[in-house]
Every structure is written in C-alpha cells, then in structure tokens.
Scaffold this active site. Structure first.
Site, PDB file in Angstrom:
ATOM      1  N   ARG A 176      -7.380  -6.320   3.991  1.00 20.64           N
ATOM      2  CA  ARG A 176      -7.289  -7.839   4.099  1.00 20.64           C
ATOM      3  C   ARG A 176      -6.040  -7.555   5.494  1.00 20.64           C
ATOM      4  NH1 ARG A 176      -3.709 -12.059   3.232  1.00 20.64           N
ATOM      5  NH2 ARG A 176      -4.904 -14.228   3.253  1.00 20.64           N
ATOM      6  N   LYS A 203       3.596  -7.504   6.738  1.00 24.55           N
ATOM      7  CA  LYS A 203       4.513  -7.853   5.633  1.00 24.55           C
ATOM      8  C   LYS A 203       5.840  -7.239   5.994  1.00 24.55           C
ATOM      9  CE  LYS A 203       1.726  -9.509   2.564  1.00 24.55           C
ATOM     10  NZ  LYS A 203       1.226  -9.012   1.412  1.00 24.55           N
TER      11      LYS A 203
END
Length: 300
Positions: free
Chosen positions: A281, A242
């Site tokens: 995840r 991210k």
C-alpha cells in the site's frame, strides 16, 4: 519463495504471490499526514485515483477519515447518550468517499476499489457503490457490527494491527517483543472474524507499521517480516512515508520531512517484498511500480 493465495473479493478472485500487487492511496480527507488534503475535493480525488491506475496501481484504497498520529477517532467509545462518537461522522465519511468510489467505477469499471474505514455502515455503502475490499485499520474492533457486515457482503477484507488509538500512541508502554505481540493479536483477530462468518479466503493481514508502535518498534517488524507467514494468510504492508522512515533518514538530528522520504520508503518496500509481502500500500505508485518489477525478479 512467497506463498501463493487466492483472495476472494466481492465479484472476482485475485491471485496473490506470483507478483506483488500495488494498492494506491486516495485520501479524501482535509488532514491526511501524507498529502495535507490535496485530494479532498471529489474531482481532484477521482482524477488522482485515475492517475494512480495509469501509474501502475492494481487497486485503489479510498479513505474518508484520517488516522494520523494524534487523530481523534470513534468506534466503541460512547458519549452521554450511549452512542458511539467519532471525529468524522458516518454521514461525513459517506459524503466524502461514496461519490469518489462511484465515479471511479463509472470511469474505470474494471478497477479494484478498497474502502479504508472502520465503520460498518460506510463499508456496506461503499461495497454497494462498487468497492470490493474493506480495509479496517482497527482490525474489526471499533465497530462491533463490522465482522458480520463484511461476512454478509462477501467482500475481501484487510485486517490491520493497531495498538490503542492514534491519540494514545505517545503514551503506550513499550513492548519487548513487538513481533510476537503482533503475530498473536493478528491471529486472534482473524479467528474472531471467521467466527463471525468471514471466510478465511477473504482475509489479508497487515502488521500495521506505525500504528501504535514506537519508532524503534517498526524496524524489528520489517527485519523479521517473514515470520508473519507462520499465520498462513496473505500479507499487506503499508510503510509509505511513515515516521520511522523519516527517523531512519534523519540528518543533523532532524527527521526527514514527509516529502523527503521517497527513497527510504522504496528501500523499505523492496525489503518487505523480498521477505514475502503480497501487497504494498503506497502513496508513490509510479516509483514503487518500477522498484517492484526488480524486487519481484529477486523474490521469484
């Protein structure tokens, strides 16, 4: 100690909490932020999914529409005819994900498959093809039929928290207490799902790192992640590669590129596990699997 849950899927029950489960990401899209469409071809996507299973993934999350920053997405918006609009139509998404799910189940019938979609029609077709989890980044908000569809399918579901839509994120106002906001809105969305008939034991919650959160908003979510156990649901974390990871790793005023975020990602994933995450995840399954083995020793 991490709370223990039984997660009821379409055809089995998974125990969550004894050890961390890994959800490998299979993006069947031409414009994913993480891999730039490397697995857009069905054959490549299937082989990649099989490799993730060999690397240690406990389940695969197959998605056919990118929700990267700036992406145009559909849902409850409407065009002049009153019909919902989407950058990727339902047919396009079906054409992308159903052949991949079908072939993965043919080659690995025991594999646990999740479909990453906010469209009820795609969710239904994916479960028919063998998926057992619906991972909805909108938290059941962008398709009014999704809650009842998931309830009727009797599958597992992941409700993720998102503020706004990807093309609105840069203009969203700052929130003084992001942890409290996310907790409250996740609780509300889980309650609405149950009112529509989705059983509590089928739900997992995801705080949605990076989804409508300013870069700086993500660090408190991770720092205080254990607070989300107050909701009394299993918790999934998706922080792999991210932007806020890249921002924290900046050198000479330049954020780390996506390909340079592995070690920062692993550090954040281990932090989440030590604070009680049940499912991670991740794009980098092999590396994360090794980190998880050590983190689970500490978390246990």
């Amino acid at each position: 100690m991490r709370p223990i849950f039984e997660w009821h899927l379409a055809s089995r029950t998974l125990q969550l909490g004894r050890h961390t489960l890994l959800m490998g990401v299979v993006n069947v899209t031409p414009d994913s932020f993480s891999d730039g469409g490397a697995h857009f071809d069905c054959d490549k996507a299937v082989e990649y999914g099989l490799q993730l299973l060999r690397d240690g993934a406990d389940m695969l999350d197959v998605g056919g529409e990118s929700t990267r920053p700036g992406a145009k997405v559909g849902g409850d918006g409407a065009n002049d005819s009153g019909k919902a609009t989407a950058a990727v139509t339902e047919k396009e998404e079906l054409d992308r994900v159903i052949p991949v799910i079908t072939r993965l189940k043919q080659q690995r019938p025991e594999a646990v498959i999740s479909v990453d979609t906010y469209k009820a029609g795609v969710a239904r077709a994916a479960v028919t093809a063998g998926a057992e989890i619906v991972n909805d980044v909108s938290g059941f908000r962008w398709d009014t039929q999704m809650p009842k569809t998931v309830a009727s399918l009797r599958c597992g579901a992941v409700l993720m928290h998102m503020r706004g839509r990807p093309d609105e994120w840069r203009t969203l106002p700052r929130i003084s207490d992001m942890v409290t906001l996310v907790k409250r809105e996740l609780r509300d969305r889980a309650d609405l799902a149950q009112m529509a008939g989705v059983k509590r034991e089928r739900l997992v919650l995801d705080p949605g790192f990076g989804f409508g959160k300013n870069l700086e908003d993500n660090y408190p979510l991770l720092r205080h992640f254990e607070d989300f156990h107050q909701l009394r649901y299993p918790l999934l974390v998706g922080i792999s590669r991210k932007s806020f990871i890249g921002h924290a790793l900046a050198r000479d005023g330049k954020d780390a590129a996506i390909g340079e975020r592995l070690y920062g990602t692993l550090a954040a994933e281990v932090t989440a596990i030590l604070k009680g995450a049940h499912i991670i995840r991740t794009h980098d399954v092999r590396a994360c699997a090794d980190a998880v083995r050590i983190a689970d020793l500490m978390a246990g």
